[in-house]
Scaffold this motif. Structure first.
Motif, mmCIF file in Angstrom:
data_model
loop_
_atom_site.group_PDB
_atom_site.id
_atom_site.type_symbol
_atom_site.label_atom_id
_atom_site.label_comp_id
_atom_site.label_asym_id
_atom_site.label_seq_id
_atom_site.Cartn_x
_atom_site.Cartn_y
_atom_site.Cartn_z
ATOM 1 N N GLU A 577 40.679 37.948 49.442
ATOM 2 C CA GLU A 577 40.186 36.619 49.087
ATOM 3 C C GLU A 577 41.209 35.866 48.242
ATOM 4 N N GLN A 578 41.826 36.586 47.314
ATOM 5 C CA GLN A 578 42.773 35.952 46.411
ATOM 6 C C GLN A 578 44.154 36.597 46.555
ATOM 7 N N GLN A 579 45.211 35.759 46.420
ATOM 8 C CA GLN A 579 46.585 36.228 46.399
ATOM 9 C C GLN A 579 47.210 35.845 45.062
ATOM 10 N N LEU A 580 48.206 36.597 44.671
ATOM 11 C CA LEU A 580 48.897 36.262 43.432
ATOM 12 C C LEU A 580 49.811 35.062 43.635
ATOM 13 N N GLN A 581 49.971 34.268 42.586
ATOM 14 C CA GLN A 581 50.981 33.230 42.606
ATOM 15 C C GLN A 581 52.370 33.878 42.589
ATOM 16 N N ALA A 582 53.350 33.139 43.085
ATOM 17 C CA ALA A 582 54.718 33.658 43.106
ATOM 18 C C ALA A 582 55.352 33.545 41.726
ATOM 19 N N PRO A 583 56.250 34.454 41.368
ATOM 20 C CA PRO A 583 56.976 34.317 40.100
ATOM 21 C C PRO A 583 57.774 33.009 40.071
ATOM 22 N N THR A 584 57.901 32.404 38.929
ATOM 23 C CA THR A 584 58.668 31.171 38.756
ATOM 24 C C THR A 584 59.796 31.411 37.761
ATOM 25 N N GLU A 600 59.645 34.418 35.184
ATOM 26 C CA GLU A 600 58.457 34.206 34.349
ATOM 27 C C GLU A 600 57.325 35.093 34.856
ATOM 28 N N PRO A 601 56.439 35.568 33.961
ATOM 29 C CA PRO A 601 55.333 36.426 34.405
ATOM 30 C C PRO A 601 54.324 35.658 35.247
ATOM 31 N N VAL A 602 53.683 36.386 36.168
ATOM 32 C CA VAL A 602 52.592 35.820 36.963
ATOM 33 C C VAL A 602 51.296 35.970 36.166
ATOM 34 N N LEU A 603 50.591 34.853 35.936
ATOM 35 C CA LEU A 603 49.414 34.862 35.065
ATOM 36 C C LEU A 603 48.120 34.536 35.790
ATOM 37 N N ALA A 604 48.197 34.171 37.105
ATOM 38 C CA ALA A 604 46.975 33.765 37.793
ATOM 39 C C ALA A 604 47.118 34.000 39.285
ATOM 40 N N THR A 605 45.969 34.055 39.969
ATOM 41 C CA THR A 605 45.945 34.122 41.426
ATOM 42 C C THR A 605 46.132 32.729 41.991
ATOM 43 N N THR A 606 46.282 32.642 43.323
ATOM 44 C CA THR A 606 46.429 31.332 43.955
ATOM 45 C C THR A 606 45.168 30.494 43.786
ATOM 46 N N GLY A 607 44.013 31.135 43.489
ATOM 47 C CA GLY A 607 42.775 30.400 43.243
ATOM 48 C C GLY A 607 42.582 30.026 41.787
ATOM 49 N N GLY A 608 43.570 30.333 40.931
ATOM 50 C CA GLY A 608 43.475 29.966 39.521
ATOM 51 C C GLY A 608 42.814 31.007 38.649
ATOM 52 N N GLU A 609 42.458 32.169 39.224
ATOM 53 C CA GLU A 609 41.816 33.220 38.441
ATOM 54 C C GLU A 609 42.835 33.914 37.545
ATOM 55 N N PHE A 655 64.784 38.747 45.999
ATOM 56 C CA PHE A 655 63.455 38.184 45.779
ATOM 57 C C PHE A 655 62.593 39.232 45.075
ATOM 58 N N VAL A 656 61.577 38.731 44.344
ATOM 59 C CA VAL A 656 60.717 39.577 43.512
ATOM 60 C C VAL A 656 59.278 39.348 43.925
ATOM 61 N N ILE A 657 58.493 40.433 44.001
ATOM 62 C CA ILE A 657 57.066 40.291 44.252
ATOM 63 C C ILE A 657 56.300 40.934 43.106
ATOM 64 N N GLY A 658 55.179 40.325 42.748
ATOM 65 C CA GLY A 658 54.286 40.932 41.769
ATOM 66 C C GLY A 658 53.292 41.843 42.463
ATOM 67 N N PHE A 659 52.832 42.878 41.755
ATOM 68 C CA PHE A 659 51.875 43.815 42.348
ATOM 69 C C PHE A 659 50.800 44.122 41.313
ATOM 70 N N SER A 660 49.540 43.822 41.707
ATOM 71 C CA SER A 660 48.397 44.090 40.836
ATOM 72 C C SER A 660 47.583 45.213 41.458
ATOM 73 N N GLY A 661 47.614 46.368 40.858
ATOM 74 C CA GLY A 661 46.910 47.542 41.351
ATOM 75 C C GLY A 661 47.343 48.735 40.522
ATOM 76 N N THR A 662 47.078 49.924 41.024
ATOM 77 C CA THR A 662 47.478 51.120 40.286
ATOM 78 C C THR A 662 48.942 51.459 40.601
#
Length: 699
Positions: A577-584, A600-609, A655-662
């Protein structure tokens, strides 16, 4: 006047002159047509355009050493549009032992001699002890030596000769004549050269006492002899005592010895020539007793690739002590394909096509056709070759031979496949036509199913029994399957490239089928989403709209001929449902030869969560196109990474990707995505299914 004694007379002498321009002039019946010399400290660079130097064919020149053009000492003229006719010696460019500062440049030169003239020891062009010279667009005709370049000085000579034609008359007595003869400390660049009707087409002999500084280069060379000419001991091209040399795009026709590479100094380091796209051809009308297509001597290494030999008694001869790496060679219609000696050194011969075509064999029934003729203990390993139209696949004397993974055909099947004298043979996993029962392991007789033998295409079709039929003890083919039999490797492998890996509901994902070995019209394709046994599509490529969140597997099956390939992809598409925003704020810098990247750190999903991202995965490439390789990751939300370089890199892309999980989920992700494209991922290798609910990525 032709009646005048012309000894030591000249038509034009330019001496110690810095600059002069002469345009449209003719000099006739002089001992020296034009002479340019300079011994002063100032370089002489005269300009001569549209000149004609002529001698009378009625003039007695049996003892005549008259010369069309002489350039000597430190003169560097620019000469354009020069014609020299009927001079026993065409052009002499002569330098000094100390080298020179000037570079003579000759463009559009025509030097022609009469076929009626005795030409023993005469030349069209002689370059002697000259450091630099450039000759472009020139023709030399009817000279004993068309072009001779020699240098015995301590200064290396580096002439450049481009677009030259050296021709001899087939009516002229040409005992031991040379088209191009190069010797001494000469590192030449020859390009676009044609040599016709010389017993010795091109001879290039280095100085055994010196070491090469640069590499002589010969590109686009054509050496042709007439079938009407007696050619006993004729050589198309001889390369002797050269540390290095590059030959590219060379054609040699109608010589007893097509191409010879040798090293006469036993103490000298191994010569390492590079030969690409060499073609040696002989005519059926030519007397070809004991002739050789390519001869590679001892202490010669380097490599030959993309080359072909036709209609010789011996296609390729390898001397004892030769270490040349020969990439797939094509030998057509030769009595013996490859003849080699190795008394005490292991030798491997593989990947070659040795073909005798039916029409040629029918016309030459007095020949005996043998694939390999080996002498010496070796040991030898002869594997993955394709032999067609043979009476004997192998002849060996005092040798230990492994004969493995080869195709051998003959019609009818030969009753003497091997002629062994004091030799041992290990014979396994071959598709070979013989009269009688096979011995060894894994040998069989079957139609190899060549693609189009009539058009000399001896690759395999997907119906060939030779695919994956080789020895299981040999290294796997690059597609991960058991080695094939024969010179051609038929690669077949399933591969998919999805347009996206991590998507939101409602996204259409394009699956591009990048499989190899399944391009035949009869190929069957089956896509199975979810690996549930239900076929969802049968098209080559496929697209699907994912509406429900989840982790989706995909299986692709392809069948062509005897080939059946299946590959299962686990967690190929993840719908969230939600994807992470890209690093800036990504920044890249160089620190002590290493690359340092921050973001810069990723602080929200693409939905603003709001979200906390604990891991970042870094990919890099030497160019911004195609796939990037995984280079590392960070933990604890760290937003910087240093890519340590083991060598000097001129450029680097990241390129860099963020990963939210274990952490375990991230490692599984990395394992399945060692390479990725920016914005999309390469499909991972099949692995046991691992659900990763809640994991999210961005890039």
């Amino acid at each position: 006047s032709t009646q005048t004694s012309r000894q030591s007379k000249y038509g034009l002498l330019i001496k110690e002159v810095k600059n002069v321009v002469i345009n449209d002039a003719e000099f006739k019946n002089y001992y020296r047509g034009i002479q340019i010399k300079n011994s002063s400290q100032t370089v002489s660079t005269p300009t001569l355009i549209n000149l004609r130097v002529r001698n009378s064919t009625q003039t007695s020149r049996e003892e005549d050493n008259s010369l069309g053009l002489l350039i000597e000492e430190d003169a560097g003229p620019n000469i354009q549009d020069l014609e020299i006719l009927d001079m026993p010696r065409g052009i002499l460019i002569r330098g000094e032992d100390s080298g020179g500062r000037a570079t003579p440049t000759l463009i559009n030169i025509r030097v022609r001699n009469s076929t009626q003239t005795s030409r023993q020891s005469k030349y069209g062009l002689l370059i002697k002890e000259v450091k630099n010279v450039v000759i472009n667009d020139a023709e030399f005709k009817n000279y004993y030596r068309g072009i001779q370049i020699k240098n015995s000085s301590q200064t290396v000579s580096t002439p450049t000769l481009i677009n030259l034609r050296v021709r001899n008359s087939t009516q002229t007595s040409r005992a031991e004549g040379f088209g191009i003869d190069i010797s001494g400390r000469v590192e030449a660049h020859l390009e676009d050269i044609e040599i016709e009707d010389y017993d010795h087409g091109l001879k290039y002999q280095g100085d055994p006492e010196s070491r090469a500084v640069s590499t002589p280069t010969l590109i686009n060379i054509r050496v042709r002899n007439s079938t009407q000419t007696s050619r006993a001991e004729s050589y198309g091209m001889q390369l002797i005592d050269l540390d290095r040399v590059v030959l590219n795009d060379v054609e040699i026709t109608e010589y007893q010895y097509g191409l010879e590479l040798s090293n006469t100094q036993s103490y000298r380091a191994v010569s390492t020539p590079t030969l690409t796209n060499i073609r040696v051809r002989n005519s059926t009308q030519t007397s070809r007793f004991d002739n050789i297509g390519i001869l590679l001597g001892n202490n010669v290494g380097g490599f030959i690739k993309e080359s072909q030999i036709e209609q010789a008694k011996i296609g390729l001869m390898l001397a004892d002590g030769n270490s040349t790496l020969i990439q797939p060679l094509k030998v057509f219609n030769c009595s013996t394909g490859i003849k080699a000696a190795s008394m005490a050194q292991a030798k491997t011969i593989h990947g070659h096509y040795i073909i005798n075509e039916p029409d040629f064999v029918s016309e030459h029934q007095d020949w005996t056709y043998t694939g390999f003729d080996l002498m010496g203990a070796g040991p030898w390993k002869i594997h993955n070759n394709t032999l067609v139209g043979m009476q004997h696949y192998l002849k060996a004397a005092d040798a230990q031979v492994v004969f493995l993974n080869n195709i051998g055909t003959s019609n009818p099947a030969t009753d003497q496949p091997f002629i062994l004298t004091g030799s041992d043979l290990d014979f396994n996993y071959n598709n070979i036509a013989i009269a009688g029962q096979h011995t060894g392991v894994g040998n069989f007789t079957a139609d190899p199913m060549f693609t189009d033998a009539a058009q000399r295409d001896y690759t395999l079709t997907p119906f060939s029994p030779c695919i994956d039929a080789g020895s299981p003890a040999e290294p796997l083919d690059s597609d991960g399957t058991i080695s094939d039999v024969g010179a051609f490797t038929y690669l077949h492998q399933i591969a998919i490239r999805p347009s996206h890996r991590f998507v939101a509901p409602g996204t259409v994902v394009q699956f591009t089928n990048t499989s190899i070995g399944h391009e035949h019209p009869s190929t069957l394709v089956e896509w199975d989403l979810g690996n549930d046994g239900v076929v969802d599509a049968t098209s080559r490529d496929w697209s699907y709209q994912f509406n429900q969140p989840g982790v989706y597997d995909l299986k692709l099956s392809m069948s062509t001929g005897i080939l059946n390939d299946v590959r299962e992809y686990t967690a190929l598409v993840i719908v969230q449902e939600q994807q992470l925003q890209a690093p800036t704020g990504v920044q890249l810098s160089r620190e002590e030869g290493n690359f340092h990247i921050t973001w810069e750190p990723v602080l929200a999903t693409t939905g603003g969560e709001p979200i906390e991202v604990p891991y970042y995965v870094v990919y890099a490439s030497s160019n911004p196109y195609g796939f990037f390789d995984f280079v590392g990751y960070t933990t604890g939300g760290q937003t910087s990474y240093t890519d340590v370089q083991t060598g000097e890199a001129s450029q680097r892309f990241y390129f860099v990707i963020g990963f939210s999980g274990t952490y375990r989920e991230m490692m599984d992700f990395i394992e399945g995505n060692r390479t990725m494209r920016p914005g999309q991922a390469q499909t991972p290798a099949p692995k046991p299914r691992k659900e990763i609910p809640g994991s999210r990525t961005n890039q």
